[in-house]
Design an enzyme around this catalytic site. Structure first.
Site, mmCIF file in Angstrom:
data_model
loop_
_atom_site.group_PDB
_atom_site.id
_atom_site.type_symbol
_atom_site.label_atom_id
_atom_site.label_comp_id
_atom_site.label_asym_id
_atom_site.label_seq_id
_atom_site.Cartn_x
_atom_site.Cartn_y
_atom_site.Cartn_z
ATOM 1 N N HIS A 61 55.214 26.434 46.937
ATOM 2 C CA HIS A 61 54.962 25.416 47.745
ATOM 3 C C HIS A 61 53.299 25.440 48.782
ATOM 4 C CE1 HIS A 61 55.033 21.536 50.548
ATOM 5 N NE2 HIS A 61 54.309 21.751 50.561
ATOM 6 N N HIS A 63 49.496 23.687 48.000
ATOM 7 C CA HIS A 63 48.316 22.646 46.938
ATOM 8 C C HIS A 63 47.379 23.191 46.412
ATOM 9 C CE1 HIS A 63 50.904 18.759 49.573
ATOM 10 N NE2 HIS A 63 51.009 19.911 49.917
ATOM 11 N N GLN A 156 50.561 11.828 47.610
ATOM 12 C CA GLN A 156 49.905 12.393 49.355
ATOM 13 C C GLN A 156 50.585 10.811 49.727
ATOM 14 O OE1 GLN A 156 49.140 15.674 50.699
ATOM 15 N NE2 GLN A 156 49.815 13.822 52.199
ATOM 16 N N HIS A 214 58.387 16.087 50.396
ATOM 17 C CA HIS A 214 57.672 15.991 51.797
ATOM 18 C C HIS A 214 58.604 15.224 52.759
ATOM 19 C CE1 HIS A 214 54.161 18.503 49.544
ATOM 20 N NE2 HIS A 214 53.747 17.998 50.660
ATOM 21 N N GLU A 217 57.896 15.988 57.546
ATOM 22 C CA GLU A 217 56.590 16.727 58.045
ATOM 23 C C GLU A 217 56.467 15.924 59.687
ATOM 24 O OE1 GLU A 217 53.982 17.908 55.961
ATOM 25 O OE2 GLU A 217 53.562 19.127 56.458
ATOM 26 N N ASP A 313 51.894 26.382 51.678
ATOM 27 C CA ASP A 313 51.529 25.650 51.547
ATOM 28 C C ASP A 313 50.028 24.811 51.622
ATOM 29 O OD1 ASP A 313 51.814 22.516 52.602
ATOM 30 O OD2 ASP A 313 52.259 22.597 54.385
ATOM 31 N N TRP A 319 44.339 20.727 55.891
ATOM 32 C CA TRP A 319 45.866 21.046 56.591
ATOM 33 C C TRP A 319 45.725 22.144 57.388
ATOM 34 C CZ3 TRP A 319 45.217 19.071 51.828
ATOM 35 C CH2 TRP A 319 45.827 17.081 51.596
#
Ligand SMILES: Nc1ccnc(=O)[nH]1
Length: 416
Positions: A61, A63, A156, A214, A217, A313, A319
């Site tokens: 996982h 991005h 997203q 996702h 979260e 992640d 993030w």
């Protein structure tokens, strides 16, 4: 040029005494045999020098479209998921194909240097131009020599809460995304969230794709999309092909509810991915003290027989400003966060960044066994405990019999 070898020798294997020779023919392990004693390596052999050898690492996982954009155009000052999504929307508006390719490949090279040979990336498809998705579909081919890349079409900003979100998700799958994603806890309403899960499962089933959502979260104990995802997976007999990522809200659920939930989860065989470094950073942001830490119930899921993997992640993105490509760091943080430093957990901890990630990705040709692709890493340490203590990067990474990475051990001495 990567060097081809016919064997990895003087290897330790998890849970087994002695030293092993892993013979390789035509890019596959042809025999794994115990050595009588330490052997000298020939030119065509890789010497593991009595270190642990494990299957190649799996990053389940990340991005990649947002990788290495932290601070652009502004920093996420609050540290919330939501400010991250706002910062990213601004950066997304400036994306170009070259920009995405360059950052994704830099990141994948860093991952490969850390022994990662399998990566699942989420790519934001709430962008009418699908710039990042198209770029990453090309990256998937460009990097194939050193990493197997799976692409998740990730909405997203929502499937039903973003104008044209469902159509963009369909288009991303039509263009070649491997996996269908979702973000039900971010949809405008609970009903939209539930409907988004049904729609994404329909899409995956129709096109025979994997699913990675996702899911929950958020620290809201009312966020219960995991049960929806699990029930949908069960009714379609799709469980092992579905990954629930994050599931942070599960650490805010009460135990009575969890007891009912786990009954369903066990029936489904769903895969789980926890992102401990990122969620320690993003969650608990609306709490006073005591502050929740927002990492899902990892030991409980494992004890229920479910497969849980850890992932990074993010790497230096809106993030999460940190990250260095070394999954041993993620593993270390995750074991701390999840109360998993008992020796029984430590001894099996590497499964969180190897076998369980492979299960999430649906890999069938994976692991240290005769006949499997010769893909492995030489770690620094004789046991999983040693490896975790040192957290040092891999000494070597072998892919289909080729040595893709070699590193000298760090043996600094105190001159005193
Ligand atoms: N942790 C996350 C990174 C990016 N997007 C998300 O929704 N969550």
């Amino acid at each position: 040029m990567a060097m081809k070898v016919d064997a990895v020798i003087n290897a330790r294997l998890q849970g087994r005494a002695g030293l092993y020779r892993l013979a390789i023919e035509a890019g596959r392990f042809s025999a794994i045999t115990e050595q009588a004693e330490l052997a000298a390596a020939a030119d065509n052999e890789l010497d593991a020098r009595e270190n642990l050898v494990s299957p190649a690492f799996v990053e389940p996982h990340i991005h990649l479209d947002a990788a290495l954009t932290a601070g652009e155009p502004r920093w996420n000052q609050s540290g919330t998921l939501f400010e991250g999504i706002e910062c990213w929307a601004e950066r997304k508006a400036q994306l170009s194909r070259e920009d995405v390719i360059q950052r994704a490949e830099r990141t994948l090279r860093l991952f490969a240097a850390n022994g990662i040979q399998y990566v699942r990336t989420h790519v934001d498809v709430t962008d009418p131009s699908l710039t990042a998705l198209k770029a990453l579909l090309d990256v998937r081919e460009r990097v194939a020599a050193f990493v197997d890349l799976q692409i998740v079409a990730f909405p997203q900003e929502g499937i039903l809460s973003f104008d044209g979100g469902l159509e963009l998700l369909h288009e991303a799958v039509r263009l070649g995304a491997d996996v269908v994603g979702g973000i039900p806890h971010f949809e405008f309403t609970r009903d939209y969230g539930v409907e988004s899960v049904r729609k994404l499962m329909d899409l995956a089933e129709r096109h025979d794709r994997l699913v990675d959502v996702h899911c929950d979260e958020i620290d809201d104990p009312q966020s219960r999309f995991l049960e929806v995802l699990a029930a949908e997976a069960l009714s379609r007999d799709y469980g092992a092909r579905v990954t629930a990522s994050h599931t942070c809200a599960m650490s805010s659920y009460n135990d009575a509810y969890c007891s009912r939930l786990f009954r369903l989860l066990k029936k489904t065989g769903l895969r789980f991915v926890a992102l401990p470094t990122e969620n320690l950073h993003l969650q608990g942001r609306f709490d006073g003290y005591p502050k929740r830490r927002g990492v899902t119930r990892v030991p409980e899921l494992l004890d229920a027989g479910l497969r849980v993997a850890f992932g990074q992640d993010s790497i230096q993105d809106p993030w999460y400003p940190m990250g260095n490509g070394n999954l041993l760091r993620t593993l270390d943080v995750g074991l701390h966060a999840c109360h998993m430093l008992g020796m029984n957990r430590i001894e099996t901890a590497l499964e969180l960044i190897t076998d369980n990630g492979a299960a999430a990705l649906g890999l069938t040709d994976y692991g240290l066994q005769e006949g499997a692709l010769a893909r492995c890493v030489v770690l620094q340490g004789a046991t999983p405990y040693d490896v975790l203590l040192g957290q040092k990067p891999v000494l070597a990474s072998v892919r289909d019999g080729k040595v893709m990475v070699r590193r000298e051990p760090d043996n600094a001495e105190l001159m005193q």
